[in-house]
Design a protein around this motif. Structure first.
Motif, PDB file in Angstrom:
ATOM      1  N   GLU A  12     -40.870 -28.511   3.826  1.00 17.21           N
ATOM      2  CA  GLU A  12     -40.737 -29.593   2.336  1.00 17.21           C
ATOM      3  C   GLU A  12     -42.125 -29.778   1.846  1.00 17.21           C
ATOM      4  O   GLU A  12     -42.893 -30.050   2.710  1.00 17.21           O
ATOM      5  CB  GLU A  12     -40.032 -30.845   3.058  1.00 17.21           C
ATOM      6  N   LYS A  44     -30.206 -30.203  -3.419  1.00 16.30           N
ATOM      7  CA  LYS A  44     -31.187 -29.808  -4.546  1.00 16.30           C
ATOM      8  C   LYS A  44     -32.468 -29.364  -3.584  1.00 16.30           C
ATOM      9  O   LYS A  44     -33.247 -30.240  -3.214  1.00 16.30           O
ATOM     10  CB  LYS A  44     -31.540 -31.192  -5.334  1.00 16.30           C
ATOM     11  N   ASP A  47     -37.638 -28.555  -6.575  1.00 15.74           N
ATOM     12  CA  ASP A  47     -37.786 -29.501  -7.696  1.00 15.74           C
ATOM     13  C   ASP A  47     -39.202 -29.047  -8.299  1.00 15.74           C
ATOM     14  O   ASP A  47     -39.964 -28.516  -7.494  1.00 15.74           O
ATOM     15  CB  ASP A  47     -37.805 -30.730  -7.397  1.00 15.74           C
ATOM     16  N   ASN A  49     -42.981 -30.435  -9.784  1.00 15.18           N
ATOM     17  CA  ASN A  49     -43.929 -31.663 -10.009  1.00 15.18           C
ATOM     18  C   ASN A  49     -44.393 -31.647 -11.449  1.00 15.18           C
ATOM     19  O   ASN A  49     -45.206 -30.722 -12.144  1.00 15.18           O
ATOM     20  CB  ASN A  49     -45.216 -31.058  -8.946  1.00 15.18           C
ATOM     21  N   LEU A  58     -37.969 -28.951  -2.130  1.00 19.87           N
ATOM     22  CA  LEU A  58     -37.706 -30.316  -1.761  1.00 19.87           C
ATOM     23  C   LEU A  58     -36.879 -30.624  -0.451  1.00 19.87           C
ATOM     24  O   LEU A  58     -36.949 -31.535   0.177  1.00 19.87           O
ATOM     25  CB  LEU A  58     -36.934 -30.725  -2.917  1.00 19.87           C
ATOM     26  N   GLU A  59     -36.224 -29.435  -0.047  1.00 17.20           N
ATOM     27  CA  GLU A  59     -35.308 -29.619   1.377  1.00 17.20           C
ATOM     28  C   GLU A  59     -35.332 -28.421   1.882  1.00 17.20           C
ATOM     29  O   GLU A  59     -35.303 -27.311   1.078  1.00 17.20           O
ATOM     30  CB  GLU A  59     -34.033 -30.225   0.990  1.00 17.20           C
TER      31      GLU A  59
END
Length: 773
Positions: A12, A44, A47, A49, A58-59
């Motif tokens: 992550e 999700k 993502d 920045n 993100l995951e």
């Protein structure tokens, strides 16, 4: 479409790419232009920045979860949106597989049944392993643990998956090794490699390749003459190394065994037991020889054999003799102790110790033997007899000589006992409690009070009576009836719980013996309540079918008690528990009803919109099943009190300050001078006022009430109000599309409130902000 490739299981926060740079966007404007990433999945995973424009994890992404269908490619579709102006970018992220899953078998243990006659080279299919990974990370090879009997051959299917066959390398022998335990290992092609294992249990199936064999080739056994028929002489035991039907054996005599021997002894074909078939006499034959064959039940039966020699041993072979000279049966169960029942004689043809005999009866009987003379015995009563415990006795006389081994003989006689009336009737219970629901039908069966008498015939025939007892000058026989033959208890009348709640009396059971015996039992009848009485509303009282009318001031405060409904129920506590609820109410927000005490209270104050007449229908239900109910209708009328002095009122119509007696006198005086002047004055007053006269009735007593009338062109309400009322009026009139004007009264302690339709050009002249209204 912008395309990226990333391996699964990235940490992550790991950066995938600089999306802003790849899309040609200014990083400094990402926040301002509200850039966002939308993913077409439930999670999700990625993502952006907005400070750096980097697309990051993100995951954690699991390719096998994201793309459960095993394919060579797995894509994650993203939509990047940016505003001012709005632009949308399609992004495609390919998730690359890594070797994060080990191969596994659907079955951790595989069972194979292989015949020991299977030829070398025969193959047996095995369950293949599965690996969620794809490509080189999937299953590539299989390995088998070391075995001299089995090998492994790898096959490849059309879709490229690998599976293995087990190959027999050496002939199996179940008698040497019945089970083979192997380990199958699946290996994938990843770096580093991962493996999964499964157990293979091979059970070798038997074929009939072993002949039965006896423990010994020759057996010698001794047997006493006169041995009881069926006595076991010897049990032969043969074994077969095979299993199943191939090891099931059948024993038989060979053709070399004489017919005489076969008639004297039986051979059990299933277990090899040799037993005495006929009486053996040492003087007739001393030695018996036989040959026994054991054959298995295999398809190609195999057999083994042995020789058996049976030697007869001489013994005391003359049995003692017993003779019953007299026997008295039946006898009464109350015969006294030492009464003679039978006379028995015994003898033995042998001599010496073999000719000396002893006579006995079972020790657990209430009888004993008493020797009267040589070889003569009397059987007498030794304990009290009871037919109800033991109705008859089987007395076995056993005579035994003193030979070695001793011989014996026996004879059994049956002694019957005659009944006497020595038992009183017995009820299962000493006290009966019977619950009877009220409103029962006359003649209803309440229960069966059956007694038991262990005696026989007329001594056990019972008759039932109700012992007379008066309750409130009423005999029990007028209330209840009992069938004298079977003890069924019936009710002769209908009981009412509200009048009679319980009865207590006795019932007697008497046998028909001579002299008769009897016993009694206490019966407690409890009348059970039923919900047969509906609630009766006693407050507020009204004539049957009429409506209760109540008047309450319109100024009643919130929480005030308006009325209280009270209902009574004559049933028992459980059935008479009453709850109250509204069946019908004009305005559900105006009144509340306590379901337990029936109090009706106001939930708020009356407003000018509320109707002057309210109708409440209250139902009172009891707790029975099914429940009964009663209703009462209450009509409430709100009344208004007389108008108080202006200084004491919160609101006063403005019209009372406009029209005074002085104006009226002035009009009358001018009218007497000139009729024309009178008409002119009247027209002038009408044009100036343009308001309807106020009602002659007294204003409502509520401190927040309004006296107003409206027409189609202008609705003008002038009143004196406090701040709270002004705020509520302001909200109500504003919703109707009117402009509300608040102006101070000359005295400064009240306000004049006027509502004017919007669009008339009137502005708010109030000097206070809405927040202070």
């Amino acid at each position: 479409i912008t395309h990226y490739s990333v391996p699964e299981e990235m940490e992550e926060g790991a950066v995938v790419a600089n999306l802003a740079a790849d899309l040609g966007l200014d990083v400094k404007t990402l926040n301002k232009r509200k850039m966002r990433i939308d993913i077409r999945t439930n999670k999700k995973y990625l993502d952006i920045n907005k400070e750096t424009g980097e697309l990051y994890v993100l995951e954690r992404i699991d390719r096998e979860l994201l793309c459960p269908i095993k394919t060579t490619t797995c894509f994650l579709k993203l939509d990047a949106t940016i505003e001012n102006p709005v632009r949308m970018f399609n992004i495609e992220v390919e998730i690359m597989d890594i070797n994060d899953n080990a191969p596994h078998f659907r079955r951790g243990t595989m069972h194979l049944d292989i015949s020991e006659s299977s030829p070398v080279g025969e193959r047996f299919s095995l369950n293949n392993a599965e690996d969620p990974d794809v490509g080189t990370n999937s299953v590539k090879d299989y390995h088998l643990s070391s075995s001299e009997y089995f090998g492994l051959e790898i096959q490849t299917s059309r879709d490229g998956s690998k599976f293995a066959d087990l190959i027999l390398k050496k002939t199996l022998d179940r008698e040497q090794q019945a089970v083979h335990n192997l380990i199958l290992t699946a290996v994938d092609g990843g770096v580093p490699t991962r493996t999964g294992t499964a157990s293979i249990i091979v059970r070798v199936l038997d074929v009939n390749d072993n002949a039965p064999s006896f423990d010994e080739e020759k057996y010698v056994v001794n047997v006493l003459e006169n041995s009881p028929i069926g006595s076991l002489v010897i049990k032969l035991n043969a074994t077969d190394l095979d299993e199943g039907s191939n090891s099931d054996l059948v024993y038989s005599y060979s053709l070399y065994t004489s017919e005489r021997t076969q008639n004297m002894f039986t051979l059990n074909p299933d277990n090899g037991e040799i037993r005495v078939k006929e009486m053996i006499n040492y003087e007739d034959f001393k030695i018996y020889e036989m040959e026994v064959i054991a054959s298995d039940k295999g398809p190609n039966s195999l057999s083994g054999q042995c020789k058996v020699t049976i030697q007869v041993t001489d013994m005391n072979d003359n049995h003692p003799d017993i003779s019953i000279k007299s026997f008295q049966s039946p006898i009464k169960e109350n015969e006294p102790i030492d009464t003679v029942i039978a006379v028995v004689s015994v003898n033995d043809k042998d001599s010496g110790n073999n000719g000396m005999v002893d006579l006995s009866v079972p020790p657990n009987l209430p009888f004993k033997l008493r020797q009267s003379s040589d070889n003569y015995y009397e059987l007498v009563v030794s304990e009290p007899l009871d037919r109800e415990k033991v109705p008859e006795y089987d007395i076995t006389f056993t005579v035994t000589d003193r030979g070695s081994p001793p011989l014996s003989d026996n004879e059994t006689m049956t002694l019957e006992l005659l009944d006497v009336n020595d038992n009183v009737p017995q009820f299962p219970q000493s006290f009966y409690t019977i619950r009877v629901p009220e409103n029962n039908a006359p003649g209803a069966l309440l229960g069966s009070l059956t007694a038991f008498d262990p005696d026989l015939h007329e001594n056990q025939y019972l008759v039932y009576f109700i012992l007379e007892k008066e309750v409130a000058n009423t005999s029990m026989s007028m209330l209840f009836s009992i069938n004298p033959e079977n003890g069924n208890l019936y009710a002769l009348k209908t009981f009412d719980y509200e009048i009679e709640k319980e009865f207590l009396f006795h019932i007697e059971a008497r046998d028909s013996g001579s002299a008769p015996l009897s016993s009694n039992v206490t019966v407690h009848i409890i009348i059970m309540d039923q919900n047969d009485n509906a609630p009766v509303i006693v407050s507020p009282w009204r004539a049957h079918g009429s409506v209760v009318e109540e008047k309450i001031p319109r100024s009643t405060d919130k929480g005030s008690l308006v009325a209280k409904v009270i209902a009574l129920d004559t049933d028992s506590v459980h059935n008479s528990r009453i709850t109250y609820q509204f069946l019908q109410v004009t305005d559900a927000t105006l009144f509340s009803l306590d379901q337990y005490n029936g109090e009706i209270r106001t939930m708020r104050m009356f407003s000018y919109r509320d109707p002057r007449h309210q109708q409440l229908v209250v139902v009172a239900k009891d707790n029975g099943q099914p429940s009964l109910s009663a209703t009462v209708t209450i009509k409430l009328s709100t009344v208004e009190t007389a108008v108080k002095h202006y200084s004491d009122m919160t609101e006063v119509p403005l019209e009372y300050d406009i029209f005074s007696d002085l104006n009226l006198y002035l009009v009358i005086g001018l009218g007497s001078v000139s009729f024309l002047l009178l008409i002119t004055i009247l027209v002038t007053i009408v044009l100036k006022c343009q308001k309807p006269k106020s009602s002659s009735k007294a204003p409502p007593p509520c401190r927040n009430s309004v006296i107003s009338e409206r027409n189609s062109t202008i609705a003008d309400s002038t009143l004196v109000s406090n701040d709270a009322y002004w705020y509520s009026l302001f909200l109500a009139e504003t919703r109707k599309g009117k402009l509300v004007v608040r102006q101070p009264v000359p005295k400064g302690s009240r306000y004049i409130v006027s509502s004017i339709p919007r669009g008339t050009g009137v502005t708010d002249t109030s000097d206070s902000a809405p927040s202070t209204l």
